[in-house]
Design an enzyme around this catalytic site. Structure first.
Site, short mmCIF file in Angstrom:
data_model
loop_
_atom_site.label_atom_id
_atom_site.label_comp_id
_atom_site.label_asym_id
_atom_site.label_seq_id
_atom_site.Cartn_x
_atom_site.Cartn_y
_atom_site.Cartn_z
N LYS A 1 9.78 -1.03 -4.90
CA LYS A 1 9.38 -1.36 -3.52
C LYS A 1 10.34 -2.34 -2.86
O LYS A 1 10.60 -2.26 -1.67
CB LYS A 1 7.96 -1.95 -3.53
N GLU B 1 6.46 -12.17 0.03
CA GLU B 1 6.37 -11.70 1.40
C GLU B 1 5.47 -12.64 2.16
O GLU B 1 4.52 -13.19 1.57
CB GLU B 1 5.69 -10.32 1.39
N HIS C 1 -7.35 -4.82 -1.62
CA HIS C 1 -6.13 -4.11 -1.19
C HIS C 1 -6.18 -2.61 -1.47
O HIS C 1 -5.14 -1.95 -1.52
CB HIS C 1 -4.87 -4.71 -1.83
N ARG D 1 4.25 10.84 -2.86
CA ARG D 1 3.34 11.84 -3.44
C ARG D 1 2.33 12.25 -2.38
O ARG D 1 2.34 11.73 -1.28
CB ARG D 1 2.58 11.22 -4.61
P1 ADP Z 1 -3.62 6.13 -1.84
O1 ADP Z 1 -3.40 5.65 -0.48
O2 ADP Z 1 -3.14 7.52 -2.06
O3 ADP Z 1 -4.98 5.86 -2.33
P2 ADP Z 1 -3.02 4.19 -3.77
O4 ADP Z 1 -1.85 3.26 -3.77
O5 ADP Z 1 -4.37 3.61 -3.58
O6 ADP Z 1 -2.66 5.24 -2.69
O7 ADP Z 1 -2.99 5.01 -5.14
C1 ADP Z 1 -3.51 6.31 -5.31
C2 ADP Z 1 -4.04 6.47 -6.68
O8 ADP Z 1 -3.10 6.17 -7.65
C3 ADP Z 1 -5.21 5.59 -6.90
O9 ADP Z 1 -6.11 6.33 -7.62
C4 ADP Z 1 -4.63 4.42 -7.68
O10 ADP Z 1 -5.61 3.90 -8.54
C5 ADP Z 1 -3.51 5.08 -8.43
N1 ADP Z 1 -2.30 4.25 -8.59
C6 ADP Z 1 -1.29 4.12 -7.72
N2 ADP Z 1 -0.32 3.37 -8.20
C7 ADP Z 1 -0.69 2.97 -9.43
C8 ADP Z 1 -0.09 2.17 -10.46
N3 ADP Z 1 1.10 1.62 -10.35
N4 ADP Z 1 -0.80 1.99 -11.57
C9 ADP Z 1 -2.01 2.54 -11.71
N5 ADP Z 1 -2.61 3.32 -10.81
C10 ADP Z 1 -1.98 3.55 -9.68
P1 ADP Z 2 0.21 -1.02 -3.10
O1 ADP Z 2 1.53 -0.54 -3.62
O2 ADP Z 2 -0.63 -1.63 -4.14
O3 ADP Z 2 -0.47 0.01 -2.27
P2 ADP Z 2 0.99 -2.34 -0.63
O4 ADP Z 2 2.25 -3.12 -0.49
O5 ADP Z 2 1.00 -0.98 -0.03
O6 ADP Z 2 0.60 -2.27 -2.16
O7 ADP Z 2 -0.19 -3.18 -0.01
C1 ADP Z 2 -1.54 -2.83 -0.20
C2 ADP Z 2 -2.41 -3.63 0.75
O8 ADP Z 2 -2.22 -5.04 0.54
C3 ADP Z 2 -2.12 -3.43 2.23
O9 ADP Z 2 -2.77 -2.31 2.75
C4 ADP Z 2 -2.66 -4.73 2.81
O10 ADP Z 2 -4.06 -4.72 2.89
C5 ADP Z 2 -2.26 -5.76 1.76
N1 ADP Z 2 -0.93 -6.34 2.05
C6 ADP Z 2 0.25 -5.91 1.59
N2 ADP Z 2 1.27 -6.66 2.06
C7 ADP Z 2 0.73 -7.59 2.85
C8 ADP Z 2 1.24 -8.69 3.64
N3 ADP Z 2 2.54 -8.96 3.68
N4 ADP Z 2 0.35 -9.46 4.32
C9 ADP Z 2 -0.97 -9.21 4.26
N5 ADP Z 2 -1.51 -8.21 3.54
C10 ADP Z 2 -0.69 -7.40 2.86
#
Ligand code: ADP
Ligand code: ADP
Ligand code: MG
Length: 506
Positions: A116, A200, A235, A292
């Site tokens: 990321k 961040e 989150h 994905r």
């Molecule tokens: P989406 O917006 O598609 O829900 P998420 O980031 O919530 O995206 O992830 C989708 C699915 O993949 C969820 O079921 C989450 O639990 C799983 N997942 C995503 N990244 C990881 C990770 N690094 N380790 C474990 N589970 C993950």
């Molecule tokens: P993941 O890979 O687990 O999906 P993301 O970076 O997409 O992680 O962030 C997941 C959630 O965490 C976001 O939808 C938001 O709610 C919160 N988040 C992420 N970055 C920030 C930020 N810089 N400030 C506040 N909330 C954040």
């Protein structure tokens, strides 16, 4: 030409892919762990192979075993679904090496966007707005402290390889940052095998708004509009919708174009999602690419009429996208509720076991993607998502009315679900006017409202028991078999648990 697809996943998404294969006249292959022997996707697929014990690390995460089955059964392609190996560059590479098409981006792209931090730095260089923070991973806490002083607290410590809301930690001041940094490094190492951290600025009162992307091998890059995913817990998304109440047509075009540029820069192939945060001043910040099919992809399918899974398969077989950006129209409104096997009244503790019976709602504009059936197992080994309830309407009000109907009809016996929470949200004034943010549940004290609803249910329940007892006396006096006559009237008495009663709306 793809004739047979192995689906390297389980649950509702595996069924979703089987259906797309069927429509395209492609044979589908299921894999299943010990726990999933009786699963619906196993019954629906043309072929099914046992992959190993229930623990994902011994089954759905085993690249070697999956490739082996793929080769033996003669699969031309593998669809990874979401979660598990879907974003794993080693898996994409292993598929390529054995001559199997991986339905998704190349292993190089997966590696780039899977980091990321690297992805964010690359997009920043190309002029894409990103959240202020470190430009590379931070090895030592001292560097993190310096940077936090520069950008200002609160800050988030994130793992470069995090996902699914995991690996994100908040620090409001120096001492806390020291602690959280250390904890995050350990957590990241054990969860993702690597401890690359970055920080961040933690933005407040933000919305999570993402754009669906699709790009083919010829480099045609399109977006399929946005999804608003601000209603979250820890989150993680709970409710998604399209369009976002915060996006006007000009913003949609502008951010949509940035999203397609992001796909071009990363040489993206197939379906993906560009995630953004939007602050109160209407600024958008790119946070990551999900490389994905997204859990919430049906939201986009309902408002665009595009079948994303079929399109994924077509792109993977070398076809170009059969429409242009200008052909796409955002039609009406779609809302999705993720029905999780969790108790929303007890901090979302997972709930699992056998589901003796269930009632899946239907009706105008309703779509339910689920692996549930009477007698199925909800396992504690896997993701808690058991169903996705979607409603389409000509506008938000119509979609909302339909979701509400369906939530009232949805019944899952034997386990707790998030349905009572959604029933509360759907009537919440802030939700109705679109006043959403990622801290929505806390900001509007939604859990207090769920508890009030639960108490009202209890009160009704007590009244019902009293009423039933009175009726019993009358009937016994009349010498009539009470059991037969009261069964219908005391429906709530049979429902057992509290949350199940709530599921029924009583
Ligand atoms: P989406 O917006 O598609 O829900 P998420 O980031 O919530 O995206 O992830 C989708 C699915 O993949 C969820 O079921 C989450 O639990 C799983 N997942 C995503 N990244 C990881 C990770 N690094 N380790 C474990 N589970 C993950
Ligand atoms: P993941 O890979 O687990 O999906 P993301 O970076 O997409 O992680 O962030 C997941 C959630 O965490 C976001 O939808 C938001 O709610 C919160 N988040 C992420 N970055 C920030 C930020 N810089 N400030 C506040 N909330 C954040
Ligand atoms: Mg994300």
């Amino acid at each position: 030409m793809i004739n047979k697809i192995l689906i390297a996943n389980r649950g509702e998404i595996a069924i979703r892919v089987v259906r797309a294969c069927r429509e395209l006249g492609i044979k589908s292959v299921a894999i299943y762990s010990d726990e999933d022997t009786q699963a619906m996707n196993v019954r629906l697929a043309d072929e099914a192979y046992h992959i190993g014990p229930s623990n994902p690390s011994e089954s759905y995460l085993r690249i070697d075993k999956i490739i082996d089955i793929g080769e033996k059964c003669g699969a031309d392609a593998i669809h990874p679904g979401y979660g598990f190996l879907s974003e794993n560059s080693d898996f994409a590479l292993a598929c390529k090496k054995s001559g199997i098409i991986f339905i998704g981006p190349s292993s190089e792209t997966l590696e780039l966007v899977g980091d990321k931090m690297r992805c964010k730095a690359m997009m920043k260089k190309a002029g894409v707005p990103v959240v202020p923070g470190s430009d590379g991973t931070l090895e030592e806490v001292e560097k993190a402290l310096d940077l936090a002083n520069e950008i200002g607290y609160p800050v988030l410590v994130k793992s470069a390889y995090g996902g699914g809301g995991r690996g994100i930690r908040l620090a409001n001041e120096e001492k806390q940052l020291r602690q959280e940094f250390e904890m995050a490094a350990m957590e990241s190492k054990s969860a993702f095998g690597r401890s690359a951290l970055y920080i961040e600025k933690s933005l407040s009162k933000i919305r999570h708004i993402e754009f669906q992307l699709i790009r083919d091998a010829e480099g045609n890059s399109l977006h399929l509009f946005e999804r608003e995913c601000s209603i979250q817990r820890r989150h993680q998304k709970l409710i998604e919708m399209s369009p976002s109440p915060a996006v006007d047509p000009e913003t949609r075009d502008r951010i949509g174009m940035i999203a397609t540029k992001i796909a071009d820069i990363s040489d993206y192939l197939n379906a993906g999602t560009a995630e953004f945060l939007r602050d109160d001043d209407r600024n958008f910040y790119f946070i990551e690419i999900n490389s994905r099919l997204q859990v919430e992809h049906p939201v986009t399918e309902l408002v665009t009429g595009v079948d994303l899974v079929k399109l994924q398969i077509q792109i993977a077989s070398g076809k170009t996208i059969p429409f242009k950006q200008s052909d796409l129209k955002l039609n009406g409104c779609a809302i999705e509720c993720r029905i999780n096997a969790e108790d929303p009244l007890s901090d979302f503790v997972p709930s699992f076991g056998t589901v003796p019976s269930c009632v899946i709602p239907y009706g105008p504009g309703i779509r339910v993607d689920t692996y549930l059936f009477p007698g199925c197992r909800v396992s504690g080994y896997y993701d808690s998502l058991i169903a996705k309830l979607l409603a389409w309407g000509r506008d938000f009000d119509e979609a909302k009315g339909r979701v509400k109907n369906a939530l009232n009809e949805f019944y899952v016996e034997g386990i707790q679900t998030t349905i009572p929470l959604y029933k509360t949200i759907i009537d919440d004034p802030a939700f109705i006017i679109g006043d959403l943010s990622t801290d929505y549940l806390d900001r509007f004290k939604i859990f207090d409202k769920v508890h009030i609803m639960a108490k009202e249910y209890m009160k009704k329940n007590v009244d019902a028991i009293v009423a039933t007892a009175l009726l019993h006396n009358v009937l016994v006096k009349r010498g009539i078999d009470m059991q037969q006559k009261t069964n219908k009237r005391s429906r709530w008495k049979e429902k057992g648990t509290f949350a199940q009663g709530l599921n029924y709306g009583i």
